[in-house]
Design a protein around this motif. Sequence first.
Motif, short mmCIF file in Angstrom:
data_model
loop_
_atom_site.label_atom_id
_atom_site.label_comp_id
_atom_site.label_asym_id
_atom_site.label_seq_id
_atom_site.Cartn_x
_atom_site.Cartn_y
_atom_site.Cartn_z
N THR A 1 17.88 4.22 0.86
CA THR A 1 19.07 4.85 1.47
C THR A 1 20.30 3.99 1.20
O THR A 1 21.34 4.48 0.75
CB THR A 1 18.87 5.00 3.00
OG1 THR A 1 17.73 5.83 3.20
CG2 THR A 1 20.07 5.64 3.66
N LEU A 2 20.17 2.70 1.46
CA LEU A 2 21.32 1.80 1.26
C LEU A 2 21.66 1.67 -0.22
O LEU A 2 22.83 1.61 -0.60
CB LEU A 2 21.01 0.42 1.86
CG LEU A 2 20.94 0.40 3.40
CD1 LEU A 2 20.32 -0.90 3.88
CD2 LEU A 2 22.32 0.59 4.02
N SER A 3 20.63 1.64 -1.06
CA SER A 3 20.92 1.45 -2.49
C SER A 3 21.64 2.67 -3.07
O SER A 3 22.36 2.56 -4.05
CB SER A 3 19.65 1.14 -3.28
OG SER A 3 18.93 2.31 -3.51
N TYR A 4 21.44 3.86 -2.46
CA TYR A 4 22.17 5.05 -2.93
C TYR A 4 23.57 5.12 -2.32
O TYR A 4 24.30 6.10 -2.53
CB TYR A 4 21.41 6.34 -2.55
CG TYR A 4 20.04 6.47 -3.20
CD1 TYR A 4 19.78 5.94 -4.46
CD2 TYR A 4 19.01 7.13 -2.55
CE1 TYR A 4 18.54 6.04 -5.05
CE2 TYR A 4 17.74 7.25 -3.14
CZ TYR A 4 17.51 6.70 -4.39
OH TYR A 4 16.28 6.81 -4.96
N TRP B 1 8.94 3.03 6.00
CA TRP B 1 10.12 2.64 6.80
C TRP B 1 10.95 1.63 5.99
O TRP B 1 12.16 1.62 6.07
CB TRP B 1 9.73 2.04 8.14
CG TRP B 1 8.82 2.88 8.99
CD1 TRP B 1 8.45 4.18 8.77
CD2 TRP B 1 8.13 2.48 10.18
NE1 TRP B 1 7.59 4.60 9.75
CE2 TRP B 1 7.37 3.60 10.62
CE3 TRP B 1 8.08 1.30 10.92
CZ2 TRP B 1 6.59 3.55 11.78
CZ3 TRP B 1 7.30 1.24 12.07
CH2 TRP B 1 6.56 2.36 12.49
N ILE B 2 10.27 0.81 5.19
CA ILE B 2 10.97 -0.18 4.37
C ILE B 2 11.61 0.50 3.16
O ILE B 2 12.81 0.35 2.90
CB ILE B 2 10.00 -1.28 3.86
CG1 ILE B 2 9.28 -1.96 5.02
CG2 ILE B 2 10.75 -2.31 3.01
CD1 ILE B 2 8.17 -2.90 4.59
N THR B 3 10.81 1.28 2.43
CA THR B 3 11.32 1.87 1.19
C THR B 3 12.47 2.85 1.49
O THR B 3 13.47 2.87 0.79
CB THR B 3 10.21 2.58 0.40
OG1 THR B 3 9.53 3.50 1.25
CG2 THR B 3 9.20 1.59 -0.14
N LYS B 4 12.33 3.63 2.57
CA LYS B 4 13.40 4.57 2.96
C LYS B 4 14.70 3.81 3.24
O LYS B 4 15.77 4.22 2.81
CB LYS B 4 13.00 5.29 4.25
CG LYS B 4 12.66 6.75 4.09
CD LYS B 4 12.33 7.32 5.48
CE LYS B 4 11.73 8.70 5.42
NZ LYS B 4 12.59 9.74 4.99
N CYS C 1 0.83 -1.22 0.00
CA CYS C 1 0.00 0.00 0.00
C CYS C 1 0.86 1.26 0.00
O CYS C 1 0.33 2.36 0.22
CB CYS C 1 -0.89 0.02 1.24
SG CYS C 1 -2.15 -1.23 1.22
N SER C 2 2.16 1.11 -0.22
CA SER C 2 3.05 2.28 -0.17
C SER C 2 2.57 3.39 -1.10
O SER C 2 2.20 3.14 -2.25
CB SER C 2 4.47 1.85 -0.55
OG SER C 2 5.32 2.96 -0.54
N GLU C 3 2.56 4.60 -0.57
CA GLU C 3 2.12 5.75 -1.37
C GLU C 3 3.27 6.70 -1.70
O GLU C 3 3.21 7.47 -2.63
CB GLU C 3 1.07 6.55 -0.59
CG GLU C 3 -0.26 5.83 -0.48
CD GLU C 3 -1.26 6.63 0.32
OE1 GLU C 3 -2.41 6.70 -0.09
OE2 GLU C 3 -0.87 7.19 1.36
N ASN C 4 4.32 6.67 -0.85
CA ASN C 4 5.41 7.63 -1.02
C ASN C 4 6.76 6.94 -0.81
O ASN C 4 7.26 6.94 0.30
CB ASN C 4 5.23 8.78 -0.02
CG ASN C 4 6.31 9.82 -0.16
OD1 ASN C 4 6.89 9.97 -1.23
ND2 ASN C 4 6.62 10.53 0.91
N PRO C 5 7.34 6.31 -1.81
CA PRO C 5 6.89 6.30 -3.19
C PRO C 5 5.80 5.26 -3.43
O PRO C 5 5.62 4.34 -2.63
CB PRO C 5 8.16 5.87 -3.94
CG PRO C 5 8.86 4.97 -2.97
CD PRO C 5 8.58 5.54 -1.62
N GLU C 6 5.07 5.41 -4.54
CA GLU C 6 4.15 4.36 -4.98
C GLU C 6 4.96 3.10 -5.20
O GLU C 6 6.12 3.18 -5.63
CB GLU C 6 3.52 4.75 -6.33
CG GLU C 6 2.58 5.92 -6.27
CD GLU C 6 1.16 5.51 -5.96
OE1 GLU C 6 0.85 4.31 -6.09
OE2 GLU C 6 0.38 6.40 -5.60
N ILE C 7 4.36 1.96 -4.96
CA ILE C 7 5.11 0.71 -5.04
C ILE C 7 5.68 0.49 -6.46
O ILE C 7 6.80 -0.01 -6.63
CB ILE C 7 4.24 -0.48 -4.56
CG1 ILE C 7 5.10 -1.62 -4.06
CG2 ILE C 7 3.25 -0.96 -5.56
CD1 ILE C 7 5.77 -1.33 -2.79
#
Length: 306
Positions: free
Chosen positions: A165-168, A158-161, A21-27
């Motif tokens: 973050t790590l991928s950057y 919390w997951i996407t951040k 259901c992530s909105e920010n960012p959209e999945i």
Amino acid sequence: MKNLLWIQGLTCGGNSQSFLCSENPEISDFFKEINLLWHPEISHDTDIMEILNRIYRNEIKLNFLIVEGALTGNKRFHRFGKYSTRYIIDKLKNKVDYIIAVGNCAVHGNYPALYDPDQITGIQFGLNGRKGFLSPKFKTKKGYPVINITGCPVHPEWITKTVLTLSYGIELKLDSFNRPKELYMYLSHDGCTRNEYFEWKVEAEEFGTKEGCLFYELGCRGPVTHAPCNKILWNGRSSKTRAGMPCIGCTEFDFPNRENYLETKKNMGIPQDIPLGVTKRAYIMITGVAKTFKNERLIKKLEETD
Ligand code: SF4
């Protein structure tokens, strides 16, 4: 593009539902940045055993292994044919850049571990100070322990951040429970719309109302719970306390041990757990003063104030 594999152990799937259901960012935007190898709830056309074998043979580089759910050696609960989630983590642990435990079950065992806390655990922690499946000293090849994202469930952001973050290539600072500090340095109390009521010791009369704080009688754990629930809002617009329900402290390691989440436990009229960083003496003095000097505006219904 970095590759992500999501596997599950003993779980209700709540973190997956939250994540999707992530909105920010959209999945869909998230997966433009990160390549999803497999997720149990959205990759029905992909053969997980084929993916695993290609990772084992170093044909696919695995950057992120996300684990949702508690771990057990009990064969009844094996998720991947004859293989357990523990077996797969063991086989991948030295190949992957980062392992991320998503949700309390993967972090410390949570509700499934209440059934048998010695046999059912999280990846690197167990319930109530017990050890997890991997050694406390374990680190992935990028030098991180299992990164814990606590919550029941966790907020999708919390997951996407954490992953982005790590991928950057940005360093992630962790707290003593290996949770990202950027998320868990806040208390759930920080940003709550009821803070003024808390300061003036005006308690909510019932659940679901707009007025009053839920700390003094109704069990709110906001002042002792590390979570950004009132900073990164749920569905982009609300939180438990904003909706008039107490924070139940689901991001802490003493969850789910309490008997009654909707009542404040007290000793001689003083809450058993007082706000973090405050001494009992200071708490008694400050709340005594707040009780003596009333803020008339706060004891009215909001609609009745000018
Ligand atoms: S309701 Fe909970 S989080 Fe909100 S101000 Fe009161 S104690 Fe803090």
